[in-house]
Enzyme design. Structure first.
Site, PDB file in Angstrom:
ATOM      1  N   TYR A   1    -147.103   0.940  -7.565  1.00 13.34           N
ATOM      2  CA  TYR A   1    -145.848   1.688  -7.625  1.00 13.34           C
ATOM      3  C   TYR A   1    -145.535   2.521  -6.385  1.00 13.34           C
ATOM      4  O   TYR A   1    -144.543   3.236  -6.368  1.00 13.34           O
ATOM      5  CB  TYR A   1    -145.814   2.584  -8.878  1.00 13.34           C
ATOM      6  CG  TYR A   1    -146.987   3.543  -8.995  1.00 13.34           C
ATOM      7  CD1 TYR A   1    -146.984   4.765  -8.338  1.00 13.34           C
ATOM      8  CD2 TYR A   1    -148.100   3.217  -9.775  1.00 13.34           C
ATOM      9  CE1 TYR A   1    -148.048   5.635  -8.449  1.00 13.34           C
ATOM     10  CE2 TYR A   1    -149.176   4.086  -9.888  1.00 13.34           C
ATOM     11  CZ  TYR A   1    -149.141   5.290  -9.225  1.00 13.34           C
ATOM     12  OH  TYR A   1    -150.207   6.160  -9.340  1.00 13.34           O
TER      13      TYR A   1
ATOM     14  N   ARG B   1    -150.659  13.417  -3.713  1.00 15.96           N
ATOM     15  CA  ARG B   1    -151.884  12.881  -4.320  1.00 15.96           C
ATOM     16  C   ARG B   1    -152.295  11.661  -3.506  1.00 15.96           C
ATOM     17  O   ARG B   1    -151.705  10.594  -3.637  1.00 15.96           O
ATOM     18  CB  ARG B   1    -151.563  12.494  -5.773  1.00 15.96           C
ATOM     19  CG  ARG B   1    -152.755  12.284  -6.659  1.00 15.96           C
ATOM     20  CD  ARG B   1    -152.342  11.527  -7.910  1.00 15.96           C
ATOM     21  NE  ARG B   1    -152.075  10.144  -7.596  1.00 15.96           N
ATOM     22  CZ  ARG B   1    -151.170   9.372  -8.220  1.00 15.96           C
ATOM     23  NH1 ARG B   1    -150.443   9.848  -9.202  1.00 15.96           N
ATOM     24  NH2 ARG B   1    -151.004   8.115  -7.860  1.00 15.96           N
TER      25      ARG B   1
ATOM     26  N   HIS C   1    -153.998   8.291  -9.597  1.00 13.45           N
ATOM     27  CA  HIS C   1    -153.837   9.366 -10.593  1.00 13.45           C
ATOM     28  C   HIS C   1    -155.196   9.717 -11.197  1.00 13.45           C
ATOM     29  O   HIS C   1    -155.608  10.865 -11.226  1.00 13.45           O
ATOM     30  CB  HIS C   1    -152.865   8.925 -11.688  1.00 13.45           C
ATOM     31  CG  HIS C   1    -152.855   9.834 -12.862  1.00 13.45           C
ATOM     32  ND1 HIS C   1    -152.307  11.097 -12.825  1.00 13.45           N
ATOM     33  CD2 HIS C   1    -153.368   9.679 -14.112  1.00 13.45           C
ATOM     34  CE1 HIS C   1    -152.472  11.677 -14.005  1.00 13.45           C
ATOM     35  NE2 HIS C   1    -153.114  10.840 -14.800  1.00 13.45           N
TER      36      HIS C   1
HETATM   37  C1  LIG Z   1    -148.610  15.891 -23.718  1.00 13.58           C
HETATM   38  C2  LIG Z   1    -149.123  14.758 -22.902  1.00 13.58           C
HETATM   39  N1  LIG Z   1    -148.349  13.681 -22.681  1.00 13.58           N
HETATM   40  C3  LIG Z   1    -148.797  12.662 -21.931  1.00 13.58           C
HETATM   41  C4  LIG Z   1    -150.063  12.700 -21.383  1.00 13.58           C
HETATM   42  C5  LIG Z   1    -150.557  11.537 -20.523  1.00 13.58           C
HETATM   43  N2  LIG Z   1    -150.617  11.977 -19.132  1.00 13.58           N
HETATM   44  C6  LIG Z   1    -151.787  12.308 -18.561  1.00 13.58           C
HETATM   45  S1  LIG Z   1    -151.597  12.811 -16.961  1.00 13.58           S
HETATM   46  C7  LIG Z   1    -149.918  12.567 -17.027  1.00 13.58           C
HETATM   47  C8  LIG Z   1    -149.058  12.832 -15.813  1.00 13.58           C
HETATM   48  C9  LIG Z   1    -149.087  14.258 -15.358  1.00 13.58           C
HETATM   49  O1  LIG Z   1    -148.433  14.381 -14.125  1.00 13.58           O
HETATM   50  P1  LIG Z   1    -148.341  15.741 -13.371  1.00 13.58           P
HETATM   51  O2  LIG Z   1    -147.946  16.828 -14.299  1.00 13.58           O
HETATM   52  O3  LIG Z   1    -147.482  15.533 -12.179  1.00 13.58           O
HETATM   53  O4  LIG Z   1    -149.848  16.065 -12.931  1.00 13.58           O
HETATM   54  P2  LIG Z   1    -150.804  15.254 -11.927  1.00 13.58           P
HETATM   55  O5  LIG Z   1    -151.642  14.330 -12.774  1.00 13.58           O
HETATM   56  O6  LIG Z   1    -149.955  14.527 -10.959  1.00 13.58           O
HETATM   57  O7  LIG Z   1    -151.675  16.275 -11.286  1.00 13.58           O
HETATM   58  C10 LIG Z   1    -149.540  12.096 -18.285  1.00 13.58           C
HETATM   59  C11 LIG Z   1    -148.151  11.751 -18.650  1.00 13.58           C
HETATM   60  C12 LIG Z   1    -150.862  13.822 -21.678  1.00 13.58           C
HETATM   61  N3  LIG Z   1    -152.113  13.936 -21.194  1.00 13.58           N
HETATM   62  N4  LIG Z   1    -150.379  14.840 -22.408  1.00 13.58           N
END
Ligand SMILES: Cc1ncc(C[n+]2csc(CCOP(=O)(O)OP(=O)(O)O)c2C)c(N)n1
Ligand SMILES: [Mg+2]
Length: 378
Positions: A286, A273, A277
């Protein structure tokens, strides 16, 4: 060459990955993984050029969206910067009848499904639900709840099997997108269990972009993610997620296996990425700049450009035309985003249930009365 033995220019993770186009733009004819599967692509010159055009276009649209957010025109934006190859390659590998279940970052896959790129912007601008008809485009609506769409996709895949729509070369298949962080969710575990046990026609496409917001990959797993599949009884393959050719080849093969009744596959697209985020995040808190720099050298677009140039498949005029038409699309998108009408507050109650509900109707009426009480006041 075995997946486990492959070392490519020092950029491959330990354990290797399927790579058909190196960061320098060299074509690797084919890769055979440890299970004996050989992956390759057989594109015409025009198809190679079109893949490049897709990559540049989705990056340009994404850049415009980031700028719109910075100018206060979007509430938030989840950028795909760096993940274009994973998305375009896998998206183009889908056949028209295949159904995709995205997260909130799959703007590149959305583009390959032929959906007007404006569609998710109502959601990020906060003026509508950001929806489209999933059945029309075979692309489900964005899912923010991490991992939830893997269960929806599994249920859908089991459903099409029961409907007799799979089991042959013209059958349907399903792809579920999710991130590295999502693999720690219970939902993803359940989706893997059910898909494995019921031999569901599904491809799990994990974009391992190394972070779940600020949490690095080593906080999610002690083993490479693709190896998790073994525990559920189906194959896992890791690909160079910045290589559009590997993404296409492996996804196409996995989808074809699924539609032929050979069950699920987990694909781990090893990528990065490049941006934050979302626009609400500050990644400098970080991760270190040198890490981001090292991934710049593996950029998915520049390697495709190097390949087209070296193979004399494209010239300066072509590259200029691609940039110009992408810019035109982006500026058109900008104009249309700015022109999106604000919704009436009361529309909040619409579409809660397909056939309405007395409770919601009562709440709507009360909300209307409340708003009407301000009429004539300042
Ligand atoms: C069930 C749930 N828990 C927490 C969140 C908050 N949250 C949003 S994005 C994220 C991280 C996701 O990371 P990843 O699966 O690696 O996907 P990326 O954003 O890196 O594409 C979190 C914890 C959420 N949206 N849904
Ligand atoms: Mg991630």
């Amino acid at each position: 060459m075995a997946n486990g033995e492959r070392e490519v220019g020092g950029d491959a993770p330990a354990g290797g990955f399927v790579q058909l186009l190196t960061p320098d733009g060299e074509r690797v004819d084919s890769v055979t993984t440890a299970d004996g599967t050989t992956y390759t692509v057989d594109f015409t010159d025009e198809e190679y050029r079109e893949l490049y055009r897709d990559l540049v276009t989705v990056r340009r649209l994404d850049t415009e969206a980031t700028a719109l957010q910075r100018q206060g025109e979007l509430g938030i934006w989840a950028s795909l910067l760096g993940q274009e190859a994973a998305q375009v390659g896998s998206g183009r590998a889908l056949r028209p009848q295949d159904m995709a279940f995205p997260t909130y970052r799959e703007h590149g896959v959305l583009y390959t499904r032929g959906i007007d790129p404006i569609m998710p912007f109502g959601l990020f601008r906060g003026v509508d639900q950001g929806g489209w008809d999933p059945n029309e485009f075979k692309f489900n609506t964005y899912t923010i709840v991490i991992g939830a769409q893997t269960l929806h996709a599994t249920g859908y895949a089991m459903g099409i099997t029961m409907d007799g729509k799979t089991g042959n070369a013209d059958g349907e298949a399903v792809i579920a997108y999710f991130g590295d962080g999502a693999t720690s969710q219970g939902d993803v575990n359940e989706a893997f269990v059910w898909s494995g046990v019921f031999h569901a026609p599904i491809v799990f496409f994990c974009q391992n972009n190394q972070y779940a917001i600020s949490e690095p990959l080593e906080r999610q797993t002690r083993i490479p993610l693709y190896r998790r599949a073994n525990g559920y009884g189906f194959p896992g393959v890791r690909i160079d997620g910045n290589d559009v050719l590997a993404s296409f080849a492996v996804t196409r093969a996995a989808l074809d296996q699924a539609r032929n009744g050979q069950g699920p596959t987990l694909i781990e697209a090893y990528t990065y990425r490049m941006g934050a985020h979302t626009s609400s995040d500050d990644p400098t808190r970080y991760r270190i700049a040198s890490e981001v720099e090292s991934w710049k050298a593996r950029d998915p677009i520049s390697r495709m450009k190097a390949f087209l140039t070296k193979q004399q498949l494209a010239d300066a005029d072509f590259f200029e035309d691609v940039d110009e038409s992408a810019k035109k699309l982006a500026l058109d998108l900008r104009e249309r985003v700015l022109a999106m009408p604000d919704p009436q507050p009361v529309t909040l109650f619409d579409n809660v249930y397909p056939h309405g509900s007395p409770e919601v109707d009562a709440q709507k009426a009360e909300f209307e009365r409340y708003h009407a009480s301000f009429e004539g006041s300042h």
